[in-house]
Design a protein around this motif. Structure first.
Motif, PDB file in Angstrom:
ATOM      1  N   CYS A   1       9.625  -0.542   4.841  1.00  0.00           N
ATOM      2  CA  CYS A   1       8.613   0.319   4.215  1.00  0.00           C
ATOM      3  C   CYS A   1       8.592   0.156   2.704  1.00  0.00           C
ATOM      4  CB  CYS A   1       8.882   1.784   4.552  1.00  0.00           C
ATOM      5  SG  CYS A   1       8.584   2.213   6.268  1.00  0.00           S
TER       6      CYS A   1
ATOM      7  N   GLU B   1       3.640   6.819   4.459  1.00  0.00           N
ATOM      8  CA  GLU B   1       3.480   7.449   5.774  1.00  0.00           C
ATOM      9  C   GLU B   1       4.510   6.905   6.763  1.00  0.00           C
ATOM     10  OE1 GLU B   1      -0.614   6.863   6.885  1.00  0.00           O
ATOM     11  OE2 GLU B   1      -1.330   8.184   5.277  1.00  0.00           O
ATOM     12  N   TRP B   2       4.660   5.574   6.787  1.00  0.00           N
ATOM     13  CA  TRP B   2       5.640   4.971   7.693  1.00  0.00           C
ATOM     14  C   TRP B   2       7.058   5.329   7.266  1.00  0.00           C
ATOM     15  CZ3 TRP B   2       5.006   3.322  12.397  1.00  0.00           C
ATOM     16  CH2 TRP B   2       3.728   2.954  12.808  1.00  0.00           C
TER      17      TRP B   2
ATOM     18  N   LYS C   1       0.476   4.408  -0.047  1.00  0.00           N
ATOM     19  CA  LYS C   1       0.148   5.501   0.867  1.00  0.00           C
ATOM     20  C   LYS C   1       0.590   5.154   2.291  1.00  0.00           C
ATOM     21  CE  LYS C   1      -3.643   8.518   2.332  1.00  0.00           C
ATOM     22  NZ  LYS C   1      -3.408   8.468   3.761  1.00  0.00           N
ATOM     23  N   GLU C   2       0.181   3.982   2.767  1.00  0.00           N
ATOM     24  CA  GLU C   2       0.561   3.574   4.116  1.00  0.00           C
ATOM     25  C   GLU C   2       2.082   3.440   4.244  1.00  0.00           C
ATOM     26  OE1 GLU C   2      -0.151   0.039   7.427  1.00  0.00           O
ATOM     27  OE2 GLU C   2      -0.949  -0.229   5.401  1.00  0.00           O
ATOM     28  N   SER C   3       2.691   2.800   3.257  1.00  0.00           N
ATOM     29  CA  SER C   3       4.153   2.645   3.297  1.00  0.00           C
ATOM     30  C   SER C   3       4.846   3.999   3.283  1.00  0.00           C
ATOM     31  CB  SER C   3       4.624   1.798   2.118  1.00  0.00           C
ATOM     32  OG  SER C   3       4.198   0.470   2.279  1.00  0.00           O
TER      33      SER C   3
ATOM     34  N   ASP D   1       0.881  -1.166   0.000  1.00  0.00           N
ATOM     35  CA  ASP D   1       0.000   0.000   0.000  1.00  0.00           C
ATOM     36  C   ASP D   1       0.920   1.217   0.000  1.00  0.00           C
ATOM     37  OD1 ASP D   1      -1.492   2.255   0.803  1.00  0.00           O
ATOM     38  OD2 ASP D   1      -2.863   1.048   2.006  1.00  0.00           O
TER      39      ASP D   1
END
Length: 136
Positions: A94, A34-35, A30-32, A28
């Motif tokens: 990530c 962010e992290w 977007k999630e990756s 993902d």
């Protein structure tokens, strides 16, 4: 040993809400991302903490005495570098990279870096074309 570090870091990251195994199964972006930015901020902080183990301020007494950049807290510098490893592995997670992926990419990039040295590497003539050969 690198594989073991990657697995231990994945376990720790899962405790704070980042599941490296899930990322590898279903990336993902977007999630990756962010992290990735969370860990970049953390890594940046560790870099500054490492710098603070030296007399880097040109205006400080020690620098004026000719000791600029001298390490004054070796024990803590070693801990800060280790902290950076925690976050570096997290950055790899990530991006969905395993220890084996990193090893393979390192070997390829090492070849590029040696080639650059063999060919009189110049910043003014630099481009990233040779990096395009480095891939999984």
């Amino acid at each position: 040993m690198l594989r073991e570090l990657f697995e231990k870091q994945a376990e720790l990251n899962k405790r704070v809400g980042f599941d490296a195994h899930k990322v590898r199964e279903n990336m993902d972006l977007k999630e990756s991302g962010e992290w990735l930015n969370n860990y970049l901020a953390a890594m940046s902080s560790e870099i500054e903490e490492l710098r603070d183990c030296t007399y880097w301020k040109h205006w400080c007494k020690e620098a004026k005495e000719g000791r600029r950049f001298e390490i004054h807290d070796l024990q803590n510098a070693r801990v800060e570098v280790t902290d950076m490893l925690f976050f570096w592995i997290s950055l790899c997670h990530c991006l969905g990279l395993t220890a084996d992926d990193v090893y393979n990419l390192y070997q390829q990039k090492l070849g590029v870096n040696h080639s650059r040295q063999d060919n009189d590497y110049s910043m003014s003539e630099k481009n990233e074309d040779d990096n395009k050969t480095v891939n999984l």
